[in-house]
Motif scaffolding. Structure first.
Motif, PDB file in Angstrom:
ATOM      1  N   ARG A 176       1.053   7.242  -6.352  1.00 16.00           N
ATOM      2  CA  ARG A 176      -0.017   8.509  -6.578  1.00 16.00           C
ATOM      3  C   ARG A 176       0.723   9.663  -6.168  1.00 16.00           C
ATOM      4  NH1 ARG A 176      -2.692   7.905 -10.345  1.00 16.00           N
ATOM      5  NH2 ARG A 176      -3.548   9.492  -9.631  1.00 16.00           N
ATOM      6  N   ARG A 177       1.496   9.935  -5.110  1.00 20.93           N
ATOM      7  CA  ARG A 177       1.821  11.184  -4.680  1.00 20.93           C
ATOM      8  C   ARG A 177       2.763  11.664  -5.826  1.00 20.93           C
ATOM      9  NH1 ARG A 177       5.688  12.293  -1.162  1.00 20.93           N
ATOM     10  NH2 ARG A 177       5.547   9.897  -0.216  1.00 20.93           N
ATOM     11  N   GLY A 182       0.614   4.248  -2.732  1.00 19.43           N
ATOM     12  CA  GLY A 182       0.429   5.539  -2.208  1.00 19.43           C
ATOM     13  C   GLY A 182       1.482   6.466  -2.768  1.00 19.43           C
ATOM     14  N   GLU A 241      -9.847  10.892  -8.159  1.00 19.82           N
ATOM     15  CA  GLU A 241      -8.830  10.463  -7.423  1.00 19.82           C
ATOM     16  C   GLU A 241      -9.083   9.107  -7.068  1.00 19.82           C
ATOM     17  OE1 GLU A 241      -6.047  12.284  -7.415  1.00 19.82           O
ATOM     18  OE2 GLU A 241      -4.948  10.348  -6.522  1.00 19.82           O
ATOM     19  N   ILE A 297      -6.797   5.774  -8.150  1.00 26.10           N
ATOM     20  CA  ILE A 297      -6.390   4.711  -6.924  1.00 26.10           C
ATOM     21  C   ILE A 297      -6.917   3.307  -7.334  1.00 26.10           C
ATOM     22  CG2 ILE A 297      -6.084   4.146  -4.632  1.00 26.10           C
ATOM     23  CD1 ILE A 297      -6.511   7.137  -4.112  1.00 26.10           C
ATOM     24  N   GLU A 305      -3.016   2.810   4.912  1.00 29.41           N
ATOM     25  CA  GLU A 305      -1.445   3.053   4.589  1.00 29.41           C
ATOM     26  C   GLU A 305      -1.170   3.744   3.220  1.00 29.41           C
ATOM     27  OE1 GLU A 305       0.542  -0.940   4.566  1.00 29.41           O
ATOM     28  OE2 GLU A 305       2.347  -0.027   3.494  1.00 29.41           O
ATOM     29  N   LEU A 306      -2.046   3.526   2.282  1.00 27.47           N
ATOM     30  CA  LEU A 306      -1.898   4.045   1.112  1.00 27.47           C
ATOM     31  C   LEU A 306      -2.180   5.817   1.279  1.00 27.47           C
ATOM     32  CD1 LEU A 306      -3.306   2.616  -2.274  1.00 27.47           C
ATOM     33  CD2 LEU A 306      -3.844   5.167  -1.616  1.00 27.47           C
ATOM     34  N   GLN A 316      -1.534   7.520   3.640  1.00 30.03           N
ATOM     35  CA  GLN A 316      -0.604   8.070   4.386  1.00 30.03           C
ATOM     36  C   GLN A 316       0.677   8.364   3.436  1.00 30.03           C
ATOM     37  OE1 GLN A 316       0.692   5.986   7.794  1.00 30.03           O
ATOM     38  NE2 GLN A 316      -0.205   7.328   9.054  1.00 30.03           N
ATOM     39  N   ALA A 317       0.872   7.262   2.669  1.00 31.37           N
ATOM     40  CA  ALA A 317       2.205   7.473   1.847  1.00 31.37           C
ATOM     41  C   ALA A 317       1.604   8.457   0.477  1.00 31.37           C
ATOM     42  CB  ALA A 317       2.379   5.941   1.309  1.00 31.37           C
ATOM     43  N   ALA A 318       0.318   8.319   0.330  1.00 31.61           N
ATOM     44  CA  ALA A 318      -0.114   9.303  -0.891  1.00 31.61           C
ATOM     45  C   ALA A 318      -0.130  10.826  -0.422  1.00 31.61           C
ATOM     46  CB  ALA A 318      -1.058   8.787  -1.636  1.00 31.61           C
ATOM     47  N   TYR A 371      -2.591  12.058   1.395  1.00 35.57           N
ATOM     48  CA  TYR A 371      -3.877  12.493   1.428  1.00 35.57           C
ATOM     49  C   TYR A 371      -4.242  12.999   2.813  1.00 35.57           C
ATOM     50  CZ  TYR A 371      -4.390  10.104  -2.985  1.00 35.57           C
ATOM     51  OH  TYR A 371      -4.596   9.672  -4.420  1.00 35.57           O
ATOM     52  N   ALA A 402       0.780  -1.275   0.074  1.00 36.12           N
ATOM     53  CA  ALA A 402       0.121  -0.094   0.154  1.00 36.12           C
ATOM     54  C   ALA A 402       0.882   1.242  -0.005  1.00 36.12           C
ATOM     55  CB  ALA A 402      -0.877  -0.107   1.259  1.00 36.12           C
TER      56      ALA A 402
END
Lengths: 108, 367
Positions: A51-52, A48, B26, B30, B64-65, B67-69, B71, A44
């Motif tokens: 995407r960022r 993520g 968005e 994803i 988790e996604l 946080q990493a992204a 958002y 994940a």
């Protein structure tokens, strides 16, 4: 020491690095990171991060249809991404050598 | 296999719920990544392994996604959307697409006569695509509608069954269909070229773009809003071309040969007695006492010296024929071959078929 905490700060750099040569879809990137030694990286977190980086304009994406299952979205690094990779590498190197120096002093 | 497919659906639904406070486009992006991921992972799973064992619960994956992204964290549980909405934008869009494709099929069959009729489905298509254009190329929300899932299940039968082989075969024909479709649309455009320049340009443009639309729709489902109606238009045009061609080849001869009751096609009638002797000056009437008239195939002669001939009743048979010789008019007794004694019960076929072609044997100039 928990490497997953360390990883958070440098995952951008790692993802950009594995996309430097070849485009890849999400799970591809996860595999390359693990093959490179980052066993702990979470699926994940990689998704993520992709995407960022994409939203920050460092990656572009395109979809490749797949006969079985859903389409795969490939990410590729662009000029902005390469510039960021070069810059982050310098930052990382100087940071790592600084830390190495500190650790040498401790050991000595 | 089935339980794994269920697991994938369950996991993705959980993720979508955990992300549903983010902007829809968005989330669509994803989920495009995540869907491929979950599908690939689930195919790698062992017998007794579940997705949750590998990835943790969907909420944790989503967290988790996020946080990493980068958002924003999910602040509060959003109020459950008030009731289940029946008319959502994806649903309106997909039914708009279905409706417009149906209308295009019908309109396509009339497009050569009245190309303006295609504006109606075109407007529906633009409006319905506008509803979901921002939801990304995968159109995941549409794919998750119950009606779409049912259709998808119906189109993907169990591997190995004849239905599955048939669908696989039809799929392999798709690129050929794209070319045929472009050809049909091109033909339609050419047929319109002389009469309606706007219709010609519109259909020609559709023909050109349709070549690219087929493969594009595989990657970006939004192209279905072009590709499906283009196919419908091509089929509609095909129907119309078949109709026009059949009209020219088949219908006209049969229409022109039709000329009322059969009796009227006789030019003359020959009556024989039981000895096979041709009777002359027979007058025929039907059950109501009405004269039975064969088609009027002759006119009386008019002799400049002697005035008009006496009028012959039209139902007196055999009728005389009229011939011209040296600029003069003659009334000719028609001669026929007597039917053979053995077949005297049947009408004399040679006589009825060729009375006019038999040369007159006795020529009696009218008085």
């Amino acid at each position: 020491m928990d490497t997953s905490q360390l990883l958070k700060g440098v995952l951008d750099l790692a993802v950009l690095a594995v996309l430097r040569k070849d485009d890849g879809y999400g799970y591809d990137v996860v595999r390359r990171l693990r093959a490179g030694g980052l066993d702990e990286v979470g699926d994940a977190s990689v998704y993520g991060t992709l995407r960022r980086l994409y939203n920050a304009g460092m990656l572009t994406s395109y979809v490749v249809p797949s006969e079985e299952g859903p389409h795969r979205k490939y990410y590729s690094i662009n000029e902005t991404g390469r510039a960021r990779l070069a810059e982050s590498r310098e930052t990382w190197r100087s940071f790592a050598s600084t830390l190495d120096g500190l650790l040498e002093e401790v050991a000595a | 296999m089935n339980t794994q497919a269920l697991g994938v659906e369950y996991y993705l639904t959980g993720m979508r719920a955990a992300l549903d406070d983010l902007p829809p486009n968005e989330v669509a992006e994803i989920m495009e990544d995540v869907e491929a991921h979950i599908a690939e992972l689930s195919s790698e799973l062992g017998e007794n392994e579940s997705l949750e064992q590998r990835l943790g619960p969907p909420e944790q994956y989503a967290q988790e996604l996020r946080q990493a992204a980068g958002y924003p964290p999910r602040t509060e549980r959003l109020p459950v959307t008030t009731k289940k909405q029946l008319l959502t934008r994806p649903r309106a869009a997909v039914w708009g697409l279905v409706g417009a494709t149906g209308v295009t099929l019908l309109a396509g069959a009339a497009a050569l006569r009245e190309p303006g009729i295609l504006l109606l489905p075109a407007v529906i298509l633009v409006l319905s695509l506008a509803l979901v254009n921002d939801r990304g190329p995968a159109q995941q929300e549409i794919m998750n509608l119950p009606e779409t899932i049912r259709l998808k299940k119906w189109l993907t039968p169990e591997p190995g069954t004849p239905a599955e082989r048939a669908i696989t075969y039809l799929r392999s024909l798709q690129p050929a269909w794209w070319l045929v479709r472009a050809g049909l649309l091109g033909l339609g455009a050419v047929l319109l070229a002389g009469r309606d320049i706007l219709g010609f340009l519109a259909i020609a443009a559709v023909a050109v773009v349709s070549v690219f639309a087929g493969p594009r729709a595989k990657v970006d489902r939004r192209w279905l809003w072009f590709s499906l109606p283009a196919s419908a238009l091509a089929v509609g045009l095909l129907f119309q071309v078949i109709d026009v061609t059949a009209g020219q080849l088949g219908y006209n001869p049969s229409r022109s040969s039709y000329s009322g009751p059969v009796a009227e096609t006789y030019e003359n009638i020959y009556v024989y007695d039981e000895n096979g002797k041709l009777l002359s000056n027979v007058t025929l009437y039907d059950q109501d006492g009405q004269p039975i008239n064969a088609r009027q195939g002759y006119t009386s002669c008019y002799d400049s010296d002697n005035g008009p001939e006496p009028v012959i009743p039209a139902n007196r048979y055999p009728r005389p024929k009229v011939a011209y010789q040296n600029g003069r008019c003659y009334t000719v007794e028609p001669t026929v071959t007597a039917p053979s004694a053995t077949s005297s019960a049947e009408p004399p076929s040679s006589a009825s078929a060729t009375p006019s072609s038999v040369p007159p044997t006795s020529v009696s100039p009218s008085k």
